[in-house]
Scaffold this motif. Structure first.
Motif, PDB file in Angstrom:
ATOM      1  N   LYS A  77      27.541  35.768  15.275  1.00 48.32           N
ATOM      2  CA  LYS A  77      27.600  36.301  14.218  1.00 48.32           C
ATOM      3  C   LYS A  77      27.585  37.896  14.227  1.00 48.32           C
ATOM      4  O   LYS A  77      27.683  38.920  13.223  1.00 48.32           O
ATOM      5  N   ASP A 136      22.092  34.580  14.103  1.00 45.95           N
ATOM      6  CA  ASP A 136      23.111  33.874  14.640  1.00 45.95           C
ATOM      7  C   ASP A 136      24.053  34.681  16.245  1.00 45.95           C
ATOM      8  O   ASP A 136      24.941  36.159  15.001  1.00 45.95           O
ATOM      9  N   THR A 174      24.189  38.770  13.355  1.00 43.83           N
ATOM     10  CA  THR A 174      23.844  38.420  11.915  1.00 43.83           C
ATOM     11  C   THR A 174      22.380  37.665  12.343  1.00 43.83           C
ATOM     12  O   THR A 174      22.123  36.740  12.851  1.00 43.83           O
TER      13      THR A 174
END
Length: 115
Positions: free
Chosen positions: A75, A72, A77
């Motif tokens: 994010k 992502d 992440t």
């Protein structure tokens, strides 16, 4: 620069875990991300790779069809979904970021598959 893994733990054979690696301090969306693992007494091995956009993934033969890498870029992440876990998947799992001549590692998270 920080790569912080989480989500490891003890799981029974056949179970599932989802690892996360939160990145900070670099332009995450421009880096290739990888998950490696290292079992006791063994060399560190590459488990899965995902391109900077997430459009391309590759897996070790030993985890193909069971593990899924995703990311992502909002994010910052990267994830590793691990299904149908086997005792031989027991290892410390490390997140790795490669790009622009740089190579960053997280501290690792322990995954133990045992009944």
């Amino acid at each position: 620069v920080q790569l912080v893994e989480s989500g490891g733990g003890l799981v029974q054979p056949g179970g599932s875990l989802r690892l996360s690696c939160a990145a900070a301090g670099f332009t995450f969306s421009t880096y290739v991300m990888m998950w490696y693992r290292q079992a006791p007494g063994k060399e560190r091995e590459l488990v899965a790779t995902i391109s900077s956009t997430g459009g391309s993934t590759n897996y070790a033969d030993s985890v193909k069809g069971r593990f899924t890498i995703s990311r992502d870029n909002v994010k910052n992440t990267v994830y590793l979904q691990m299904n149908s876990l086997k005792p031989e998947d027991t290892a410390v799992y490390y997140c790795n970021a490669k790009g622009w001549g740089y190579n960053y590692w997280g501290q690792g998270t322990q995954v133990t598959v045992s009944s």
